[in-house]
Write a protein that holds these residues in place. Sequence first.
Motif, PDB file in Angstrom:
ATOM      1  N   MET A   1       0.805  -1.211   0.000  1.00 36.72           N
ATOM      2  CA  MET A   1       0.000   0.000   0.000  1.00 36.72           C
ATOM      3  C   MET A   1       0.845   1.269   0.000  1.00 36.72           C
ATOM      4  O   MET A   1       0.498   2.215  -0.678  1.00 36.72           O
ATOM      5  CB  MET A   1      -0.951  -0.047   1.202  1.00 36.72           C
ATOM      6  CG  MET A   1      -1.917   1.082   1.220  1.00 36.72           C
ATOM      7  SD  MET A   1      -3.080   0.944  -0.143  1.00 36.72           S
ATOM      8  CE  MET A   1      -4.221   2.185   0.281  1.00 36.72           C
ATOM      9  N   PRO A   2       1.951   1.347   0.752  1.00 31.72           N
ATOM     10  CA  PRO A   2       2.759   2.563   0.733  1.00 31.72           C
ATOM     11  C   PRO A   2       3.267   2.901  -0.667  1.00 31.72           C
ATOM     12  O   PRO A   2       3.378   4.058  -1.012  1.00 31.72           O
ATOM     13  CB  PRO A   2       3.919   2.259   1.678  1.00 31.72           C
ATOM     14  CG  PRO A   2       3.411   1.188   2.582  1.00 31.72           C
ATOM     15  CD  PRO A   2       2.450   0.389   1.753  1.00 31.72           C
ATOM     16  N   ARG A   3       3.548   1.881  -1.459  1.00 31.80           N
ATOM     17  CA  ARG A   3       4.023   2.123  -2.825  1.00 31.80           C
ATOM     18  C   ARG A   3       2.928   2.776  -3.666  1.00 31.80           C
ATOM     19  O   ARG A   3       3.189   3.667  -4.458  1.00 31.80           O
ATOM     20  CB  ARG A   3       4.474   0.813  -3.450  1.00 31.80           C
ATOM     21  CG  ARG A   3       5.185   0.998  -4.749  1.00 31.80           C
ATOM     22  CD  ARG A   3       5.756  -0.305  -5.219  1.00 31.80           C
ATOM     23  NE  ARG A   3       6.709  -0.021  -6.278  1.00 31.80           N
ATOM     24  CZ  ARG A   3       7.392  -0.909  -6.898  1.00 31.80           C
ATOM     25  NH1 ARG A   3       7.252  -2.180  -6.578  1.00 31.80           N
ATOM     26  NH2 ARG A   3       8.233  -0.584  -7.839  1.00 31.80           N
ATOM     27  N   SER A   7       3.021   6.510  -5.411  1.00 27.90           N
ATOM     28  CA  SER A   7       2.707   6.716  -6.821  1.00 27.90           C
ATOM     29  C   SER A   7       1.659   7.812  -6.998  1.00 27.90           C
ATOM     30  O   SER A   7       1.770   8.657  -7.885  1.00 27.90           O
ATOM     31  CB  SER A   7       2.221   5.407  -7.447  1.00 27.90           C
ATOM     32  OG  SER A   7       1.814   5.610  -8.772  1.00 27.90           O
ATOM     33  N   ILE A   8       0.646   7.803  -6.138  1.00 28.64           N
ATOM     34  CA  ILE A   8      -0.400   8.830  -6.205  1.00 28.64           C
ATOM     35  C   ILE A   8       0.193  10.202  -5.897  1.00 28.64           C
ATOM     36  O   ILE A   8      -0.088  11.185  -6.580  1.00 28.64           O
ATOM     37  CB  ILE A   8      -1.556   8.494  -5.242  1.00 28.64           C
ATOM     38  CG1 ILE A   8      -2.312   7.266  -5.753  1.00 28.64           C
ATOM     39  CG2 ILE A   8      -2.501   9.682  -5.081  1.00 28.64           C
ATOM     40  CD1 ILE A   8      -3.296   6.689  -4.756  1.00 28.64           C
ATOM     41  N   ARG A   9       1.035  10.292  -4.875  1.00 31.07           N
ATOM     42  CA  ARG A   9       1.673  11.569  -4.521  1.00 31.07           C
ATOM     43  C   ARG A   9       2.530  12.066  -5.665  1.00 31.07           C
ATOM     44  O   ARG A   9       2.506  13.252  -5.994  1.00 31.07           O
ATOM     45  CB  ARG A   9       2.507  11.410  -3.258  1.00 31.07           C
ATOM     46  CG  ARG A   9       1.681  11.303  -1.998  1.00 31.07           C
ATOM     47  CD  ARG A   9       2.565  11.378  -0.766  1.00 31.07           C
ATOM     48  NE  ARG A   9       3.607  10.356  -0.765  1.00 31.07           N
ATOM     49  CZ  ARG A   9       3.628   9.307   0.045  1.00 31.07           C
ATOM     50  NH1 ARG A   9       2.672   9.141   0.916  1.00 31.07           N
ATOM     51  NH2 ARG A   9       4.609   8.443  -0.018  1.00 31.07           N
ATOM     52  N   ASP A  10       3.295  11.167  -6.277  1.00 31.14           N
ATOM     53  CA  ASP A  10       4.136  11.564  -7.407  1.00 31.14           C
ATOM     54  C   ASP A  10       3.289  12.051  -8.579  1.00 31.14           C
ATOM     55  O   ASP A  10       3.642  13.017  -9.251  1.00 31.14           O
ATOM     56  CB  ASP A  10       5.030  10.410  -7.850  1.00 31.14           C
ATOM     57  CG  ASP A  10       6.132  10.104  -6.843  1.00 31.14           C
ATOM     58  OD1 ASP A  10       6.334  10.913  -5.908  1.00 31.14           O
ATOM     59  OD2 ASP A  10       6.781   9.052  -6.992  1.00 31.14           O
ATOM     60  N   ARG A  11       2.167  11.397  -8.817  1.00 32.77           N
ATOM     61  CA  ARG A  11       1.278  11.833  -9.903  1.00 32.77           C
ATOM     62  C   ARG A  11       0.678  13.195  -9.601  1.00 32.77           C
ATOM     63  O   ARG A  11       0.516  14.015 -10.500  1.00 32.77           O
ATOM     64  CB  ARG A  11       0.186  10.799 -10.144  1.00 32.77           C
ATOM     65  CG  ARG A  11       0.702   9.561 -10.829  1.00 32.77           C
ATOM     66  CD  ARG A  11      -0.394   8.584 -11.097  1.00 32.77           C
ATOM     67  NE  ARG A  11       0.168   7.369 -11.653  1.00 32.77           N
ATOM     68  CZ  ARG A  11      -0.442   6.220 -11.669  1.00 32.77           C
ATOM     69  NH1 ARG A  11      -1.659   6.102 -11.179  1.00 32.77           N
ATOM     70  NH2 ARG A  11       0.137   5.164 -12.185  1.00 32.77           N
ATOM     71  N   PHE A  62      -1.592  21.592  -1.665  1.00 35.81           N
ATOM     72  CA  PHE A  62      -1.542  21.266  -0.244  1.00 35.81           C
ATOM     73  C   PHE A  62      -1.624  19.766   0.022  1.00 35.81           C
ATOM     74  O   PHE A  62      -1.014  19.278   0.970  1.00 35.81           O
ATOM     75  CB  PHE A  62      -2.583  22.042   0.546  1.00 35.81           C
ATOM     76  CG  PHE A  62      -2.151  23.459   0.805  1.00 35.81           C
ATOM     77  CD1 PHE A  62      -1.020  23.720   1.547  1.00 35.81           C
ATOM     78  CD2 PHE A  62      -2.861  24.520   0.281  1.00 35.81           C
ATOM     79  CE1 PHE A  62      -0.597  25.017   1.778  1.00 35.81           C
ATOM     80  CE2 PHE A  62      -2.446  25.827   0.499  1.00 35.81           C
ATOM     81  CZ  PHE A  62      -1.312  26.074   1.244  1.00 35.81           C
ATOM     82  N   VAL A  63      -2.327  19.026  -0.824  1.00 31.38           N
ATOM     83  CA  VAL A  63      -2.369  17.576  -0.626  1.00 31.38           C
ATOM     84  C   VAL A  63      -0.995  16.972  -0.915  1.00 31.38           C
ATOM     85  O   VAL A  63      -0.407  16.287  -0.069  1.00 31.38           O
ATOM     86  CB  VAL A  63      -3.464  16.916  -1.492  1.00 31.38           C
ATOM     87  CG1 VAL A  63      -3.320  15.403  -1.499  1.00 31.38           C
ATOM     88  CG2 VAL A  63      -4.850  17.309  -1.000  1.00 31.38           C
ATOM     89  N   SER A  64      -0.473  17.229  -2.103  1.00 24.74           N
ATOM     90  CA  SER A  64       0.799  16.585  -2.463  1.00 24.74           C
ATOM     91  C   SER A  64       1.973  17.149  -1.685  1.00 24.74           C
ATOM     92  O   SER A  64       2.843  16.394  -1.232  1.00 24.74           O
ATOM     93  CB  SER A  64       1.053  16.684  -3.969  1.00 24.74           C
ATOM     94  OG  SER A  64       1.201  18.025  -4.357  1.00 24.74           O
TER      95      SER A  64
END
Length: 123
Positions: A1-3, A7-11, A62-64
């Motif tokens: 799950m951390p991966r 990936s979502i943060r990087d996107r 602010f999210v990322s």
Amino acid sequence: MPRALSSIRDRLDSAGVLLSGLCAVHCILGVVLVGVLGLGGQVLLAPEIHRIGLGFAVVIGFVSLGFGVRRHGRIEPLVLGAAGLSLMTAGLFVGHGVPEAVLTIGGVTLVALAHIRNLHKPS
């Protein structure tokens, strides 16, 4: 799950860079097309476009960038992004033209740099 979260943060950071670039292009085209050629003022300078764009920038930023602080412990990208969002917000209050473009382009540049810094691992 951390991966998957990484990936979502990087996107989101990549989307932030892309949206910042699109915003800068919009500002430059707006000044050139409306100021020099007198074309497209009703569409390119519509306040709704700027408010919606700023809304996306705030949410994505602010999210990322906030998750980035948790991930790598550096607050610098978040502070840089907040400064950029502040400039973009100030651009909403100066009226259309060169001052708005300068504030907005400066702001989106800082936001893009914040997302780029957030993508890089700490040294």
